[in-house]
Enzyme design. Structure first.
Site, PDB file in Angstrom:
ATOM      1  N   ARG A  54      -0.796  -9.392  12.949  1.00 47.64           N
ATOM      2  CA  ARG A  54      -1.313  -8.312  12.091  1.00 47.64           C
ATOM      3  C   ARG A  54      -2.176  -8.891  10.974  1.00 47.64           C
ATOM      4  NH1 ARG A  54       4.052  -5.420  10.566  1.00 47.64           N
ATOM      5  NH2 ARG A  54       2.773  -4.148   9.177  1.00 47.64           N
ATOM      6  N   ARG A  87      -9.564   1.255   8.488  1.00 45.56           N
ATOM      7  CA  ARG A  87      -9.136  -0.108   8.760  1.00 45.56           C
ATOM      8  C   ARG A  87     -10.212  -0.900   9.469  1.00 45.56           C
ATOM      9  NH1 ARG A  87      -3.399   0.565   8.875  1.00 45.56           N
ATOM     10  NH2 ARG A  87      -2.381  -1.446   8.988  1.00 45.56           N
ATOM     11  N   ARG A 115      11.268  -2.522  11.077  1.00 44.63           N
ATOM     12  CA  ARG A 115      10.218  -2.039  11.983  1.00 44.63           C
ATOM     13  C   ARG A 115       9.966  -3.037  13.108  1.00 44.63           C
ATOM     14  NH1 ARG A 115       5.281  -0.085   8.234  1.00 44.63           N
ATOM     15  NH2 ARG A 115       4.138  -1.302   9.769  1.00 44.63           N
ATOM     16  N   LYS A 130       0.830  -1.211   0.000  1.00 46.33           N
ATOM     17  CA  LYS A 130       0.000   0.000   0.000  1.00 46.33           C
ATOM     18  C   LYS A 130       0.866   1.264   0.000  1.00 46.33           C
ATOM     19  CE  LYS A 130      -1.951  -1.062   3.945  1.00 46.33           C
ATOM     20  NZ  LYS A 130      -1.282  -2.342   4.236  1.00 46.33           N
ATOM     21  N   ARG A 162      11.780  -6.004   4.541  1.00 47.75           N
ATOM     22  CA  ARG A 162      11.523  -4.556   4.457  1.00 47.75           C
ATOM     23  C   ARG A 162      12.482  -3.794   5.360  1.00 47.75           C
ATOM     24  NH1 ARG A 162       5.741  -2.041   5.418  1.00 47.75           N
ATOM     25  NH2 ARG A 162       5.827  -3.265   7.324  1.00 47.75           N
TER      26      ARG A 162
END
Ligand code: AP5
Ligand code: MG
Length: 221
Positions: free
Chosen positions: A178, A95, A167, A20, A134
């Site tokens: 998540r 969300r 992260r 996203k 990431r």
């Protein structure tokens, strides 16, 4: 469509790690509209140790959603800012169904509505691998991937030169939670926006540029 002539209110939907943020950046650069990422807003607040950041951190670290009441007013205020008059991309908001309803109510009050909800589809199997690769910039929020989107210098942001981090919520156990939270609370938004005739699906497993081409074919040149 040339820069500055658009007025598009766009929502990015998709699982954590679907891309996203990556695609939102590209949309914003092409159409010259702001990128509003609630995750980035929270991370900036955590970094600056604000009251909002302290509250949000406890939820984010566990992979849970921050309560609706801490998110909704923040976004509703943000989209009233001057830079949003030509549209914007909301990344990570709404969300939950209550967040989507609150956004619709705020837009309806000014005779406006969401124009596009773009669902970036990536199966759960692909997500965990993406997240562990990431790397995010602590200073400007830019996102890279050690294999798919490497930086010129290892561990250093191409855009601002600051240090890159993994992260806290990208650890595999947290990513699994998540994903569960996504399926329970966020996936119902796909039906919500389908019913409003604004939902568009793109295959997020393709290469980044191909995903973007699919999005441009939805939004228009
Ligand atoms: P948030 O920051 O929004 O995280 P998220 O939804 O979990 O999504 P991510 O940012 O992890 O993934 P992304 O889809 O942006 O993927 P990216 O482009 O980085 O939210 C974090 C937390 O904040 C939440 O868990 C919650 O606690 C809280 N929060 C935020 N908003 C909230 C709200 N509205 N209500 C309540 N709580 C809220 O890509 C992922 C990786 O893949 C990158 O490394 C990228 O380089 C790579 N990649 C991207 N595209 C491709 C491709 N096509 N091929 C290969 N690799 C790719
Ligand atoms: Mg993101």
């Amino acid at each position: 469509m040339s820069k500055g002539e658009c007025n598009m209110k766009i929502i990015m939907l998709g699982a954590p790690g679907a891309g996203k943020g990556t695609q939102a950046d590209k949309i914003c650069a092409k159409y010259n509209i702001p990128h509003i990422s609630t995750g980035d807003i929270f991370r900036a607040n955590i970094k600056n140790n604000t009251e909002l950041g302290q509250k949000a951190k406890s939820y984010m670290d566990k992979g849970e959603l921050v309560p609706d009441e801490l998110v909704v007013d923040l976004v509703v205020d943000r989209i009233k800012a001057d830079d949003c008059t030509n549209g914007y991309v909301l990344d990570g908001f709404p969300r939950t169904i209550p967040q989507a309803e609150a956004l619709d109510a705020a837009l309806a009050a000014i005779n406006d509505k969401v124009d596009y909800a773009i669902n970036v589809e990536v199966p759960d199997e692909n997500i965990i691998n993406r997240m562990s690769g990431r790397r995010a910039c602590v200073a400007c929020g830019a996102t890279y991937h050690i294999v798919h989107i490497p930086t010129k210098v290892d561990g250093v942001c191409d855009k601002c030169g600051a240090k890159l981090i993994l992260r806290d919520d990208d650890k595999p156990e947290t990513v699994k939670n998540r994903l569960n939270v996504y399926h329970e609370q966020t996936q119902p938004l796909i039906d919500y926006y389908t019913a409003k005739n604004v939902l568009h699906e793109v295959d997020g497993t393709k290469a980044m540029e191909d995903v973007f081409s699919s999005i441009v074919s939805i939004l228009g040149e």
